[in-house]
Every structure is written in structure tokens, then in C-alpha cells.
Motif scaffolding. Structure first.
Motif, short mmCIF file in Angstrom:
data_model
loop_
_atom_site.label_atom_id
_atom_site.label_comp_id
_atom_site.label_asym_id
_atom_site.label_seq_id
_atom_site.Cartn_x
_atom_site.Cartn_y
_atom_site.Cartn_z
N UNK A 1 -7.21 -22.68 -54.37
CA UNK A 1 -6.82 -22.27 -55.68
C UNK A 1 -5.58 -21.67 -54.92
N UNK A 2 -4.24 -22.08 -55.24
CA UNK A 2 -2.88 -20.71 -55.24
C UNK A 2 -2.28 -21.24 -55.92
N UNK A 3 -1.33 -20.06 -56.41
CA UNK A 3 -0.38 -20.12 -56.77
C UNK A 3 0.85 -19.90 -55.84
N UNK A 4 1.84 -20.24 -56.48
CA UNK A 4 3.50 -20.22 -56.04
C UNK A 4 4.67 -19.35 -56.66
N UNK A 5 4.31 -18.69 -56.12
CA UNK A 5 5.02 -16.70 -56.62
C UNK A 5 5.90 -16.83 -55.96
N UNK A 6 7.40 -17.09 -56.40
CA UNK A 6 8.73 -16.94 -55.87
C UNK A 6 8.37 -16.56 -53.85
N UNK A 7 8.11 -18.58 -53.81
CA UNK A 7 7.61 -19.04 -52.38
C UNK A 7 6.86 -18.15 -51.86
N UNK A 8 6.21 -17.22 -52.82
CA UNK A 8 4.99 -16.43 -51.95
C UNK A 8 3.55 -17.54 -52.33
N UNK A 53 -1.75 -6.83 -57.78
CA UNK A 53 -0.92 -7.60 -56.88
C UNK A 53 0.08 -8.17 -57.44
N UNK A 54 -0.63 -8.10 -59.28
CA UNK A 54 0.89 -8.60 -60.75
C UNK A 54 0.80 -7.40 -60.88
N UNK A 55 1.83 -7.59 -61.96
CA UNK A 55 2.31 -5.87 -63.13
C UNK A 55 2.71 -7.49 -64.34
N UNK A 56 1.83 -6.69 -65.26
CA UNK A 56 2.33 -7.98 -66.54
C UNK A 56 2.85 -7.23 -67.04
N UNK A 57 4.39 -7.10 -67.21
CA UNK A 57 5.03 -6.48 -68.56
C UNK A 57 5.19 -7.17 -69.71
N UNK A 58 5.21 -6.35 -70.80
CA UNK A 58 5.07 -6.29 -72.42
C UNK A 58 6.29 -5.74 -73.18
N UNK A 92 7.70 -6.75 -55.55
CA UNK A 92 6.46 -6.70 -56.97
C UNK A 92 6.51 -7.85 -57.17
N UNK A 93 5.35 -8.62 -57.94
CA UNK A 93 5.35 -9.85 -58.83
C UNK A 93 4.93 -9.84 -60.42
N UNK A 94 6.45 -9.69 -60.70
CA UNK A 94 6.20 -9.05 -62.42
C UNK A 94 6.22 -10.42 -63.38
N UNK A 95 4.74 -10.29 -63.27
CA UNK A 95 4.62 -11.45 -64.86
C UNK A 95 4.99 -11.02 -66.35
N UNK A 96 5.67 -12.01 -66.99
CA UNK A 96 6.48 -11.50 -68.40
C UNK A 96 5.52 -12.33 -69.46
#
Length: 276
Positions: A1-8, A53-58, A92-96
Motif C-alpha cells: 500500500x504505497x503512495x507517490x509523493x514527488x517521486x518518493x 512523515x508529513x506536515x499538513x498545512x491549513x 519535507x512532504x507538505x500536505x495542503x
């Protein structure tokens, strides 16, 4: 179960922690806390060091009856933060955290890695097309109505069955547009009463039918502090308890204010299940 974040490629069969960064003046727990660049960067550095692992910015509070924020104001709030964080922490992997396609587009053009949409496209018909265009992971949350009206829309005949149908439709719609990396969020606190939140948690494993990563966002929410009759700044222990229950029921991502404690929770959960 993987997701691709900016090629990672991120393996979500091993639970991950998403740290919350609210740059709003009115969020329910930490509103107004991170209004300067130095405080933002200090907090992001702390969360990354603690294992986020992720930073969620709101930049738009989704608490009930939150004040309206225009699209441009949301962009003006969030873009300097995205740029500053990625300049200081380029890996950093940023979630919006946004329900607006234009906000998502601007942030993705400037280095964000994924989009976290509380409305699953219901509040902006261009959102799915934007996600497909950028081919990024997309978190779809269950909610009825808007943040202002959701707490008047808690009348379900069969809550979990209706949620499963909702996600089934949304997943099919996304797949038709070629969106591949999907994450589902049951939306604790959104268009659900306190008791309904606990019903969803009790039946959380049923959402595994979609074979998609599951995000759990219960950090310091009213389902904890109202049930325990405490303040939200006393709700860390309750958050950890419910996060642990969520992990046992298949949660892949814990979205939290308190990263260190959530990472410890994941480590102990994995240790307990390493030979399982």
C-alpha cells in the motif's frame, strides 16, 4: 500500500504520522499560535525531528461556525508558509488542507506533495480535475454540508453504510479521472454527533473494504474532551488511546498536533504486532 509523493514511494502499510500546522487565527486548538515565520519554522523543525512523515498545512479553519475566508486570503495566508518551509526543509512532504482547487493548484505548483480535502470535491467541482492534472495523492474526507452547516446534518439511517456508499462513489469518480493515489478519512467530528464518532471508530475496520490507506484525525477533538469533561489542552492522553485503537483497526496515517506521542504510539503498536 504505497503512495507517490514527488517521486518518493511511501509505504503506508507501516503507519505514518502527519503533523498539523495551522496558520489560521481561529483553529479550535492551536489557532493563532504560529503567526510568524520563525514560530512556523521552529514548529515544523520540531515535528520533523520527532518523526512526522508529513506536515499538513491549513489556512482555513474547518471548525463549526468558523468565519468565512476568501480564496485569495487563504492563498495569501498559506503560500508564504509553503515557500518558507520548503526553503528551510526542502525534503519535507507538505500536505495542503484545503477544499479549494485554486489553493491546491497554487501550492502544488510551489512544491506541495499532497492535498487533504475535507469535502472530497463537494465544495469545489474543479478539485478532482486539479488532482488529476498534478497526479498527486489525495485525501478524501467524509462530510455533509459545509463546516458551518455540518452539525445540523447528522441524521443518518445507517451511518457507516452511508459513509461506505459515499466513499465508493468518490473513489469511482476519482478513478475515472485517472487519480491513482487515494487516502480516505472518515471525518471524525464532521457532520457526526459525539456518539456517531464512536460508532465510526468502533466499525473502522469496515473501511478496509476499499483497500486504500486510512487517515485518522481525532487529535484533541471534542469527541475526547467532551466525553471526558476536560479542556482540549488536557486531551492528549485520550488522543493517544483512540489513536491506538485506530491503529488496531487499520489506520495508516495519524493526523495529530502532538507528533512525538503519536510516533511512540506507532512504534509500540508495531512492536506488539511484529510477529503477528
Amino acid at each position: 500500500m504505497t503512495i507517490n509523493c514527488k517521486g518518493q514511494l511511501i509505504d503506508l502499510s507501516q503507519p505514518k504520522v502527519m503533523g498539523i500546522l495551522n496558520v489560521t487565527p481561529n483553529s479550535f486548538y492551536d489557532g493563532g499560535k504560529y503567526q510568524s515565520e520563525s514560530l512556523v519554522l521552529e514548529h515544523v523543525e520540531k515535528m520533523l525531528a520527532e518523526g512526522a512523515h508529513f506536515i499538513d498545512i491549513g489556512a482555513y479553519s474547518s471548525k463549526p461556525n468558523a468565519e468565512f475566508v476568501s480564496e485569495q486570503e487563504e492563498i495569501d495566508r498559506i503560500m508564504p508558509v509553503v515557500e518558507s518551509v520548503l526553503k528551510q526543509f526542502p525534503e519535507a512532504l507538505l500536505s495542503i488542507d484545503t477544499f479549494r482547487a485554486k489553493v491546491a493548484e497554487v501550492c502544488l505548483e510551489n512544491g506541495a506533495a499532497l492535498i487533504n480535502d475535507i469535502a472530497a470535491g463537494n465544495l469545489d467541482s474543479d478539485m478532482f480535475k486539479t488532482i488529476a492534472k498534478f497526479n498527486v495523492p489525495y485525501i478524501m474526507m467524509h462530510m455533509r454540508g459545509t463546516p458551518n452547516s455540518m452539525q445540523q446534518q447528522t441524521n443518518y439511517e445507517d451511518l457507516v453504510s452511508e459513509m461506505l456508499f459515499y466513499f465508493s462513489k468518490k473513489i469511482n469518480e476519482a478513478r475515472r479521472l485517472g487519480i491513482t493515489d487515494l487516502i480516505i478519512d472518515p471525518g471524525f467530528g464532521f457532520a457526526k454527533t459525539l456518539d456517531q464518532n464512536y460508532e465510526v471508530l468502533q466499525k473502522l475496520e469496515l473501511f478496509s473494504v476499499f483497500e486504500l490507506p486510512l487517515l485518522m484525525g481525532i487529535s484533541r477533538k471534542s469527541m475526547i474532551y467532551k466525553e471526558l469533561k476536560i479542556a482540549n489542552d488536557e486531551a492528549l492522553n485520550g488522543t493517544t488511546v483512540l489513536n491506538t485503537i485506530g491503529l488496531t483497526k487499520g489506520a495508516s496515517i495519524l493526523r495529530v498536533h502532538d507528533v512525538k506521542e503519536a510516533v511512540q504510539c506507532v512504534k509500540l503498536f508495531q512492536k506488539t504486532n511484529q510477529n503477528g
